[in-house]
Motif scaffolding. Structure first.
Motif, PDB file in Angstrom:
ATOM      1  N   ILE A   4       1.258  -0.963   0.175  1.00  0.00           N
ATOM      2  CA  ILE A   4       0.525   0.368  -0.097  1.00  0.00           C
ATOM      3  C   ILE A   4       0.997   1.072   0.344  1.00  0.00           C
ATOM      4  O   ILE A   4       0.698   1.984  -0.544  1.00  0.00           O
ATOM      5  CB  ILE A   4      -0.754   0.189   1.371  1.00  0.00           C
ATOM      6  CG1 ILE A   4      -1.936   1.117   1.050  1.00  0.00           C
ATOM      7  CG2 ILE A   4       0.030   0.591   2.595  1.00  0.00           C
ATOM      8  CD1 ILE A   4      -3.245   1.145   1.938  1.00  0.00           C
ATOM      9  N   ILE A   5       1.727   0.883   0.517  1.00  0.00           N
ATOM     10  CA  ILE A   5       3.214   2.825   0.436  1.00  0.00           C
ATOM     11  C   ILE A   5       3.422   1.792  -0.972  1.00  0.00           C
ATOM     12  O   ILE A   5       3.672   3.292  -1.331  1.00  0.00           O
ATOM     13  CB  ILE A   5       3.690   1.901   1.820  1.00  0.00           C
ATOM     14  CG1 ILE A   5       3.052   1.919   2.844  1.00  0.00           C
ATOM     15  CG2 ILE A   5       4.991   3.681   1.829  1.00  0.00           C
ATOM     16  CD1 ILE A   5       4.250   1.901   3.880  1.00  0.00           C
ATOM     17  N   ILE A   6       4.174   1.391  -1.255  1.00  0.00           N
ATOM     18  CA  ILE A   6       5.542   1.179  -2.327  1.00  0.00           C
ATOM     19  C   ILE A   6       4.318   1.147  -3.703  1.00  0.00           C
ATOM     20  O   ILE A   6       4.689   2.250  -4.674  1.00  0.00           O
ATOM     21  CB  ILE A   6       6.551   0.114  -2.231  1.00  0.00           C
ATOM     22  CG1 ILE A   6       7.719   0.772  -0.739  1.00  0.00           C
ATOM     23  CG2 ILE A   6       7.103   0.605  -3.585  1.00  0.00           C
ATOM     24  CD1 ILE A   6       8.681  -0.263  -0.984  1.00  0.00           C
ATOM     25  N   GLY A   7       3.733   0.342  -3.664  1.00  0.00           N
ATOM     26  CA  GLY A   7       2.631  -0.217  -5.154  1.00  0.00           C
ATOM     27  C   GLY A   7       1.901   0.656  -5.470  1.00  0.00           C
ATOM     28  O   GLY A   7       1.885   0.626  -6.018  1.00  0.00           O
ATOM     29  N   ILE A   8       0.707   1.018  -4.092  1.00  0.00           N
ATOM     30  CA  ILE A   8       0.129   1.709  -4.570  1.00  0.00           C
ATOM     31  C   ILE A   8       0.014   3.173  -4.048  1.00  0.00           C
ATOM     32  O   ILE A   8      -0.353   3.906  -5.347  1.00  0.00           O
ATOM     33  CB  ILE A   8      -1.297   1.641  -3.325  1.00  0.00           C
ATOM     34  CG1 ILE A   8      -2.388  -0.034  -3.728  1.00  0.00           C
ATOM     35  CG2 ILE A   8      -2.893   2.331  -3.564  1.00  0.00           C
ATOM     36  CD1 ILE A   8      -1.931  -0.604  -4.385  1.00  0.00           C
ATOM     37  N   THR A   9       0.666   4.020  -3.698  1.00  0.00           N
ATOM     38  CA  THR A   9       1.326   4.887  -3.500  1.00  0.00           C
ATOM     39  C   THR A   9       2.109   5.547  -4.043  1.00  0.00           C
ATOM     40  O   THR A   9       2.359   6.740  -3.992  1.00  0.00           O
ATOM     41  CB  THR A   9       1.146   6.010  -1.648  1.00  0.00           C
ATOM     42  OG1 THR A   9      -0.133   5.103  -1.103  1.00  0.00           O
ATOM     43  CG2 THR A   9       0.919   7.435  -1.873  1.00  0.00           C
ATOM     44  N   GLY A  10       3.020   4.758  -3.907  1.00  0.00           N
ATOM     45  CA  GLY A  10       4.621   5.261  -5.240  1.00  0.00           C
ATOM     46  C   GLY A  10       5.469   5.302  -4.530  1.00  0.00           C
ATOM     47  O   GLY A  10       5.897   6.098  -4.568  1.00  0.00           O
ATOM     48  N   GLN A  11       5.606   4.977  -2.889  1.00  0.00           N
ATOM     49  CA  GLN A  11       6.394   5.828  -1.843  1.00  0.00           C
ATOM     50  C   GLN A  11       7.093   5.314  -1.451  1.00  0.00           C
ATOM     51  O   GLN A  11       7.799   3.683  -0.447  1.00  0.00           O
ATOM     52  CB  GLN A  11       5.783   6.139  -0.650  1.00  0.00           C
ATOM     53  CG  GLN A  11       4.612   7.452  -1.091  1.00  0.00           C
ATOM     54  CD  GLN A  11       5.056   8.670  -1.439  1.00  0.00           C
ATOM     55  OE1 GLN A  11       5.774   9.223  -1.349  1.00  0.00           O
ATOM     56  NE2 GLN A  11       4.400   8.935  -2.826  1.00  0.00           N
ATOM     57  N   PHE A  12       8.836   5.229  -2.045  1.00  0.00           N
ATOM     58  CA  PHE A  12       9.713   4.319  -1.941  1.00  0.00           C
ATOM     59  C   PHE A  12      11.087   4.287  -0.376  1.00  0.00           C
ATOM     60  O   PHE A  12      11.351   4.868   0.215  1.00  0.00           O
ATOM     61  CB  PHE A  12      11.177   5.295  -2.955  1.00  0.00           C
ATOM     62  CG  PHE A  12      12.304   4.012  -2.668  1.00  0.00           C
ATOM     63  CD1 PHE A  12      12.157   2.589  -2.452  1.00  0.00           C
ATOM     64  CD2 PHE A  12      12.892   4.460  -2.781  1.00  0.00           C
ATOM     65  CE1 PHE A  12      13.035   1.524  -3.185  1.00  0.00           C
ATOM     66  CE2 PHE A  12      14.582   3.339  -3.112  1.00  0.00           C
ATOM     67  CZ  PHE A  12      14.477   2.529  -3.047  1.00  0.00           C
ATOM     68  N   SER A  13       9.505   3.512   0.265  1.00  0.00           N
ATOM     69  CA  SER A  13      10.069   2.912   1.752  1.00  0.00           C
ATOM     70  C   SER A  13      10.488   1.979   2.081  1.00  0.00           C
ATOM     71  O   SER A  13      10.451   0.907   1.550  1.00  0.00           O
ATOM     72  CB  SER A  13       8.656   2.833   2.218  1.00  0.00           C
ATOM     73  OG  SER A  13       8.656   2.702   3.512  1.00  0.00           O
TER      74      SER A  13
END
Length: 231
Positions: free
Chosen positions: A53-62
């Protein structure tokens, strides 16, 4: 076929799989080794979906997700071992504290993008690890002994709820807003989407379910140590 019918079809199938596995466990067909393997698989699915949900959906590189796993693991262990709370309550407390940790790191850092965000989240995860490493309450470097309370039932329903919530969030208008941020953050901002708000929300949801995974992880392996939550 309607999406609702597909959803209920998968839900019924998942519950049927749970029932079959539970019967096999009760009959002794699936021994403790394979039960532990099933629980480990569920923990990793929860972590992957919550990170998605952080990387794949929202695109945030965490790359600091292990920090939230550690928070959920240690807080739930404190709840059961030090405060004598029921395991279900400990899971919820660990997940909520992990979500708060997600907010604490998300609000100041999610205005960053790309590599800068990755460095910030990695730094947060290392701070969490070092804090637990130097905290006597949880055993420091030696680790903390935890009673074995995780079962196939807890692991399955934790995974089930994680997938259910994140899939429904993704298909909602909030999920579409997160996807628009992933595709083009500048355009999404120009269209009136509060990009920082949605990035923080996605981060908090992801951290919450990482905390659930951490609680189940802690009570499955008898001993938790800070070295288990490194990069």
């Amino acid at each position: 076929m309607k999406k609702s019918n597909i959803f209920w079809g998968y839900a019924v199938l998942a519950l049927a799989v749970y029932a079959v596995v539970q019967v096999l466990i009760n009959s002794g067909t699936i021994n403790f080794y394979y039960q532990n393997m099933l629980v480990t698989m569920c923990i990793n699915i929860m972590l992957a979906v919550s990170l998605h949900i952080i990387i794949g959906i929202t695109g945030q590189f965490s790359i600091g997700h292990a920090g939230f796993l550690a928070v959920g693991a240690y807080i739930s262990a404190i709840c059961t071992m030090k405060l004598d709370m029921p395991f279900v309550t400990a899971i919820l407390v660990g997940a909520l504290v992990a979500a708060v940790a997600g907010l604490l790191v998300g609000i100041p850092s999610l205005r960053l993008r790309g590599d800068y965000l990755a460095i910030a989240t990695l730094g947060f995860a290392e701070i969490i690890r070092i804090v637990f490493l130097n905290t006597d309450l949880v055993g420091g470097a030696a680790g903390m002994q935890v009673t074995h309370q995780s079962t196939w039932t807890y692991a399955f329903f934790g995974t089930f709820v994680t997938i259910l919530v994140i899939a429904n969030f993704t298909n909602s208008r909030h999920g579409r807003a997160c996807i628009s941020i992933r595709e083009d953050e500048i355009a999404a901002d120009a269209m009136g989407i509060n990009t920082t708000y949605y990035k923080v929300v996605a981060f908090a949801i992801g951290s919450f379910f990482a905390g659930v995974a951490g609680a189940i992880y802690a009570h499955n392996y008898y001993l938790i140590q800070p070295t288990a939550f490194g990069f």
